[in-house]
Design an enzyme around this catalytic site. Sequence first.
Site, PDB file in Angstrom:
ATOM      1  CG  ASP A  61      -1.795   1.217   1.347  1.00  0.00           C
ATOM      2  OD1 ASP A  61      -1.659   2.138   0.508  1.00  0.00           O
ATOM      3  OD2 ASP A  61      -2.624   1.254   2.273  1.00  0.00           O
ATOM      4  CE1 TYR A 156      -6.712  10.391 -10.386  1.00  0.00           C
ATOM      5  CE2 TYR A 156      -7.501  12.178 -11.782  1.00  0.00           C
ATOM      6  CZ  TYR A 156      -6.753  11.032 -11.615  1.00  0.00           C
ATOM      7  OH  TYR A 156      -6.029  10.534 -12.674  1.00  0.00           O
TER       8      TYR A 156
END
Length: 275
Positions: A61, A156
């Site tokens: 991750d 984003y």
Amino acid sequence: MKLENKVAIITGGTKGIGYGIAEEYLKEGAKITICSRNAQEGVKAAKELGKLGEVLYLQADVSSIKDNQMLVDETVKKYGRLDIFVANAGINDPDKTHYLHITEEQYDRILGVNLKGLFFGGQLAARQMVKQGQGGAIVNISSVNAYLALDSQMCYTTSKGGVSQLTKVQAVALTPYDIKVNAICPGPIESELMRRVGSDEQLFNTVISRTPIGRIGTPNECGRLAVFLACDDSNFVYGQSIYIDGGRSFQAFPVPGYKTVTDEQYEKLMELEQK
């Protein structure tokens, strides 16, 4: 081969743009490490890519500094060095939450992968390159949305704008160590995200109507640009965010012939463009 005997880490290299970069790096002689959070998907990708060259898959991750350090350590343990770090892993917000309703959890999740992951992943990779004393390259994957405002993807687009600025300051900080840093800003590229867009014909046509070349790009086209930015051909290219978008970043109005709105609305847009 432009990357012969080079060692690269490609985060998120199990699908989409990352997979395309992995393919092109292997074709050019690199040894690679790819990572993802989905182990089943990663093992499958590594097996397929292994037909082209040497591939190490690690489950990680990238929002975790510990996992980023593990990627560097395990890569060096296997290959003996690290020459290229491609910070590709990224996520968006599938819920398209309006700015007024975005939660701290959403913000932290997306910025953690898309910006924090690149910040510290690049830092840890650079430390290894500095230790080796032979320079290296970092390639960040930003987006056309670092420049365009997409209000349905607030976190984003914010993160990708940060990536482009991060690329500049990384380049300045790492130039003394002969580590070049650049970013790739993809536009509409064939990917899982674009397949979801493609399932909505009107939305897909809207995207294409604002892409002068009239098609979406491929992950391997991004991969070939990533090869250029990692090899000696780009040794005078520093801190740049290079758009690979078929012209999407500068097309303001729909391209004639792509009618994604009503005829009346389309004619009005053309009149405005002519003014």
